[in-house]
Motif scaffolding. Sequence first.
Motif, PDB file in Angstrom:
ATOM      1  N   PHE A 172     -59.025-129.911 -46.281  1.00  0.00           N
ATOM      2  CA  PHE A 172     -58.620-129.927 -47.686  1.00  0.00           C
ATOM      3  C   PHE A 172     -57.942-128.611 -48.070  1.00  0.00           C
ATOM      4  O   PHE A 172     -56.890-128.609 -48.709  1.00  0.00           O
ATOM      5  CB  PHE A 172     -59.829-130.178 -48.594  1.00  0.00           C
ATOM      6  CG  PHE A 172     -59.523-130.052 -50.048  1.00  0.00           C
ATOM      7  CD1 PHE A 172     -58.845-131.057 -50.724  1.00  0.00           C
ATOM      8  CD2 PHE A 172     -59.905-128.917 -50.751  1.00  0.00           C
ATOM      9  CE1 PHE A 172     -58.554-130.939 -52.065  1.00  0.00           C
ATOM     10  CE2 PHE A 172     -59.617-128.783 -52.094  1.00  0.00           C
ATOM     11  CZ  PHE A 172     -58.945-129.802 -52.750  1.00  0.00           C
ATOM     12  N   LEU A 173     -58.530-127.493 -47.696  1.00  0.00           N
ATOM     13  CA  LEU A 173     -57.952-126.186 -48.043  1.00  0.00           C
ATOM     14  C   LEU A 173     -56.608-125.968 -47.357  1.00  0.00           C
ATOM     15  O   LEU A 173     -55.683-125.414 -47.961  1.00  0.00           O
ATOM     16  CB  LEU A 173     -58.925-125.067 -47.685  1.00  0.00           C
ATOM     17  CG  LEU A 173     -60.184-124.994 -48.554  1.00  0.00           C
ATOM     18  CD1 LEU A 173     -61.146-123.943 -48.016  1.00  0.00           C
ATOM     19  CD2 LEU A 173     -59.834-124.722 -49.998  1.00  0.00           C
ATOM     20  N   ILE A 174     -56.463-126.404 -46.129  1.00  0.00           N
ATOM     21  CA  ILE A 174     -55.178-126.264 -45.429  1.00  0.00           C
ATOM     22  C   ILE A 174     -54.104-127.093 -46.115  1.00  0.00           C
ATOM     23  O   ILE A 174     -52.995-126.614 -46.367  1.00  0.00           O
ATOM     24  CB  ILE A 174     -55.324-126.662 -43.944  1.00  0.00           C
ATOM     25  CG1 ILE A 174     -56.125-125.606 -43.199  1.00  0.00           C
ATOM     26  CG2 ILE A 174     -53.953-126.850 -43.291  1.00  0.00           C
ATOM     27  CD1 ILE A 174     -56.502-125.992 -41.790  1.00  0.00           C
ATOM     28  N   LEU A 175     -54.421-128.341 -46.433  1.00  0.00           N
ATOM     29  CA  LEU A 175     -53.435-129.196 -47.103  1.00  0.00           C
ATOM     30  C   LEU A 175     -53.078-128.673 -48.486  1.00  0.00           C
ATOM     31  O   LEU A 175     -51.927-128.757 -48.909  1.00  0.00           O
ATOM     32  CB  LEU A 175     -53.961-130.630 -47.194  1.00  0.00           C
ATOM     33  CG  LEU A 175     -54.074-131.372 -45.863  1.00  0.00           C
ATOM     34  CD1 LEU A 175     -54.697-132.741 -46.065  1.00  0.00           C
ATOM     35  CD2 LEU A 175     -52.733-131.486 -45.190  1.00  0.00           C
ATOM     36  N   LYS A 176     -54.047-128.133 -49.198  1.00  0.00           N
ATOM     37  CA  LYS A 176     -53.783-127.587 -50.532  1.00  0.00           C
ATOM     38  C   LYS A 176     -52.874-126.369 -50.449  1.00  0.00           C
ATOM     39  O   LYS A 176     -51.972-126.198 -51.266  1.00  0.00           O
ATOM     40  CB  LYS A 176     -55.116-127.216 -51.177  1.00  0.00           C
ATOM     41  CG  LYS A 176     -55.301-127.424 -52.620  1.00  0.00           C
ATOM     42  CD  LYS A 176     -54.650-128.628 -53.165  1.00  0.00           C
ATOM     43  CE  LYS A 176     -55.021-128.798 -54.592  1.00  0.00           C
ATOM     44  NZ  LYS A 176     -54.164-129.679 -55.313  1.00  0.00           N
ATOM     45  N   SER A 177     -53.079-125.507 -49.465  1.00  0.00           N
ATOM     46  CA  SER A 177     -52.228-124.323 -49.333  1.00  0.00           C
ATOM     47  C   SER A 177     -50.817-124.707 -48.884  1.00  0.00           C
ATOM     48  O   SER A 177     -49.846-124.076 -49.286  1.00  0.00           O
ATOM     49  CB  SER A 177     -52.835-123.318 -48.363  1.00  0.00           C
ATOM     50  OG  SER A 177     -52.836-123.823 -47.058  1.00  0.00           O
TER      51      SER A 177
END
Length: 139
Positions: free
Chosen positions: A25-30
Amino acid sequence: MFGRKVKLRILFISLALVTLVLTVFLILKSLEENVVYFQSPSEIKSLTELTSKKIRVGGMVKKNSININSEKVSFIITDFKNEINVTYSGVLPNLFEEEKGVVAEGYLKDRSFFSATKILAKHDENYMPPEVKEALKEN
């Protein structure tokens, strides 16, 4: 019901799955913040509302449209159906010239004016970005 070893395994697997989901989730958000989509001048003319996000405009540099001042370069990007005026401050790529494909990255001021922060023309004289080819074929 379950033994101590089984409970620890379930806890470990649950924590690993939660960590994996959170990481993805954090990778896709960044990455979402860094994704910049390509648009042709015709697509920009048909926008219902203007955005303040960074975008890319691509097409061909119109013949006799390049105006180089000491501080700024202005030119017109066309898809042979619509045009958009572009201003840019900075060093232009060596392959940037009239009647060649170009992609400008920056911010839209209105439907006919674009302020570029980066000019992308890193290709040889025969290459045209696939997005530009598709946009030109559509028009």
